[in-house]
Design an enzyme around this catalytic site. Structure first.
Site, PDB file in Angstrom:
ATOM      1  N   TYR A  22      50.456  25.204 -22.699  1.00  0.00           N
ATOM      2  CA  TYR A  22      49.819  26.408 -22.448  1.00  0.00           C
ATOM      3  C   TYR A  22      50.863  27.554 -22.424  1.00  0.00           C
ATOM      4  O   TYR A  22      50.504  28.475 -21.615  1.00  0.00           O
ATOM      5  CB  TYR A  22      48.949  26.336 -20.955  1.00  0.00           C
ATOM      6  N   TYR A 154      37.677  19.067 -16.073  1.00  0.00           N
ATOM      7  CA  TYR A 154      38.617  19.194 -16.985  1.00  0.00           C
ATOM      8  C   TYR A 154      38.655  17.969 -17.809  1.00  0.00           C
ATOM      9  O   TYR A 154      38.800  16.833 -17.110  1.00  0.00           O
ATOM     10  CB  TYR A 154      40.148  19.563 -16.471  1.00  0.00           C
ATOM     11  N   ASP A 255      35.668  10.189 -16.127  1.00  0.00           N
ATOM     12  CA  ASP A 255      37.073  10.202 -16.834  1.00  0.00           C
ATOM     13  C   ASP A 255      37.812   9.989 -15.317  1.00  0.00           C
ATOM     14  O   ASP A 255      37.984  11.030 -14.699  1.00  0.00           O
ATOM     15  CB  ASP A 255      37.062  11.906 -17.200  1.00  0.00           C
ATOM     16  N   LYS A 284      47.398   8.708 -17.686  1.00  0.00           N
ATOM     17  CA  LYS A 284      48.202   9.471 -16.761  1.00  0.00           C
ATOM     18  C   LYS A 284      49.173   8.372 -15.827  1.00  0.00           C
ATOM     19  O   LYS A 284      50.116   7.878 -16.406  1.00  0.00           O
ATOM     20  CB  LYS A 284      47.610  10.565 -15.710  1.00  0.00           C
TER      21      LYS A 284
HETATM   22  C1  LIG Z   1      45.114  15.110 -18.091  1.00  0.00           C
HETATM   23  C2  LIG Z   1      43.837  14.985 -18.235  1.00  0.00           C
HETATM   24  C3  LIG Z   1      43.099  14.585 -19.416  1.00  0.00           C
HETATM   25  C4  LIG Z   1      44.138  14.855 -20.851  1.00  0.00           C
HETATM   26  O1  LIG Z   1      44.894  13.815 -20.743  1.00  0.00           O
HETATM   27  P1  LIG Z   1      46.071  13.975 -21.730  1.00  0.00           P
HETATM   28  O2  LIG Z   1      46.954  12.889 -21.649  1.00  0.00           O
HETATM   29  O3  LIG Z   1      46.811  15.346 -21.096  1.00  0.00           O
HETATM   30  O4  LIG Z   1      45.574  14.240 -23.255  1.00  0.00           O
HETATM   31  C5  LIG Z   1      41.767  14.182 -19.350  1.00  0.00           C
HETATM   32  N1  LIG Z   1      41.201  14.340 -18.337  1.00  0.00           N
HETATM   33  C6  LIG Z   1      41.506  14.413 -17.101  1.00  0.00           C
HETATM   34  C7  LIG Z   1      40.605  14.232 -15.853  1.00  0.00           C
HETATM   35  C8  LIG Z   1      42.889  14.729 -16.888  1.00  0.00           C
HETATM   36  O5  LIG Z   1      43.369  14.845 -15.850  1.00  0.00           O
END
Ligand SMILES: *Cc1c(COP(=O)(O)O)cnc(C)c1O
Length: 434
Positions: A22, A154, A255, A284
């Protein structure tokens, strides 16, 4: 290139050539140069505010739950490295990936049985979207190609994920006309412990019913909306979404890239609600923050739907799919997590954050203080001065990376009580710095 580069030479090259998250090019803020990391500490090559070591309050963006340089994860990586670091996944398979996938099926909600491995969270969301859209095409409902989400979310930075990020906080204005146009419901009312709000439930019902014919899936972050605003909501809304999706023939995607692997106090945030999605993304903390890997899980219904279609395959296959090194470390990381009282540790951190951050509520300019699991948030009533806040935290010996109005921490689960108290002191100092 000389063999030895001084910190200032490295930073000059960084400034000239390296793009950061960013960030503008060239960068406006000098990044800290990290030499190594162990436990919960980052060791800096050049001191900042007189400190050469910082306690990591960020777990490298939710991922390093066991801290850095962990002997068990190091061993897993080393052992796998000596066998093979990578082989292609088309036509080949290997024990690390098979073990990891079987493990993920075992620990995630019951109907999720099939796993697509990929290399980052955003890609795992792209795969989830592709699965859902292809499912409806395959079963003869090709009109269902949009996504529905609530505001404040997000889901990553590639195109489909970006299209379901919060339309105000995200980059929607910049990309209007280019981004797929998705359906947005209002953001869920906040408060993990709050009873679901009847008028909000009616709103969800109305939006889903109105768009059901064109919507392939509802996608949300369960319980915690992270980068969209660090907001917590009642698990009750997830049960409502599950009912509405069943009623209206819409798939449900969770997600769990940030929330997975214990962060919110449950192994997966879906467990707070006792609800299973049709598709789920993890990333993550999957590898304990060692390397990049993510996974998209789906039910047999979704998999069979896709396989019964005109094009009976999922046309996706990253070069580094199933990377053995990442898979071996991920499997070891999950072992490590489950072999300890992780719930007790997260609870301990939750208590420490509640105690340590409570005083921040009295700092002028602080609007809200909230804690859930190993996540602590102090929200200001104005955007934080990121440089000043980061420096104030560094003076306390802590690494924090605020964004917008939010000072927040999600420490590694191995953070001891004393270090945790210092993280809280740093958050308070960062709040006052402004
Ligand atoms: C970090 C994140 C993503 C994206 O993951 P990247 O490995 O950075 O591409 C998608 N969804 C959520 C909820 C996240 O915290």
């Amino acid at each position: 290139m000389p063999e030895h580069l001084t910190p200032s030479e490295l930073l000059a090259l960084d400034r000239e050539h390296v793009w950061h998250p960013y960030g503008p090019m060239p960068g406006r803020q000098e990044p800290l140069l990290v030499e190594s990391a162990a436990g919960v500490r980052l060791r800096l090559a050049a001191p900042v505010e007189g400190r050469t070591e910082l306690i990591d309050g960020m777990s490298s963006w939710w991922s390093a739950v066991h801290g850095y340089n962990h002997p068990v994860l190091n061993d897993a990586a080393r052992n796998q490295l000596e066998r093979m670091s990578h082989v292609m996944f088309g036509g080949l398979t290997h024990e690390p990936a098979v073990r990891l996938v079987a493990r993920l099926v075992e620990i995630t909600p019951e109907p999720l049985r099939h796993v697509f491995l990929s290399d980052s969270g955003s890609v795992s969301v792209e795969v989830a979207v592709k699965m859902c859209m292809q499912y409806w095409r395959s079963v003869g409902r090709p009109g269902k190609q949009r996504l529905l989400t609530w505001r404040g979310g997000y889901h990553g930075d590639t195109w489909q994920p970006m299209s379901v990020c919060d339309p105000d906080g995200g980059m929607h204005d910049l990309w209007s006309g280019v981004l797929p146009r998705q359906v947005f419901a209002d953001a869920p009312p906040t408060g993990f412990d709050a009873e679901p709000d009847a008028s909000y439930v009616a709103h969800l019902r109305e939006v889903i019913a109105r768009h059901a014919d064109e919507v392939a899936a509802v996608i949300v972050e369960p319980v915690v909306q992270n980068a969209g605003g660090m907001r917590f909501h009642s698990p009750g809304y997830l049960r409502v979404l599950r009912e509405l999706c069943d009623e209206h023939d819409v798939l449900l995607v969770f997600d769990e890239i940030a929330t997975g692997f214990g962060r919110t106090g449950a192994l997966f945030a879906a467990d707070h609600a006792g609800v299973s999605p049709d598709v789920m993304c993890v990333g993550k903390a999957l590898t304990g923050g060692y390397m990049t890997m993510a996974a998209t899980l789906c039910t047999t219904r979704v998999a069979e739907g896709i396989s019964s279609g005109e094009v009976p395959v999922l046309a996706h296959g990253p070069t580094f799919m199933g990377n053995p090194l990442a898979a071996a470390v991920a499997d070891a990381s999950i072992d490590l997590l489950l072999s300890q009282d992780w719930q007790g540790e997260v609870k301990r951190i939750e208590t420490g954050l509640r105690d340590g951050l409570a005083e921040a509520a009295d700092v002028p300019g602080v609007r809200d203080v909230r804690v859930l699991g190993a996540i602590g948030v102090v929200q200001l009533d104005h955007p934080a001065d990121m440089a000043a806040a980061t420096r104030a935290a560094a003076r306390e010996g802590v690494w924090l990376r605020p964004f917008g109005e939010l000072l927040y921490t999600m420490p590694p689960f191995v953070t001891g009580d004393e270090d945790l108290a210092r993280i809280c002191a740093a958050v308070r100092a960062a709040a006052a710095a402004d």
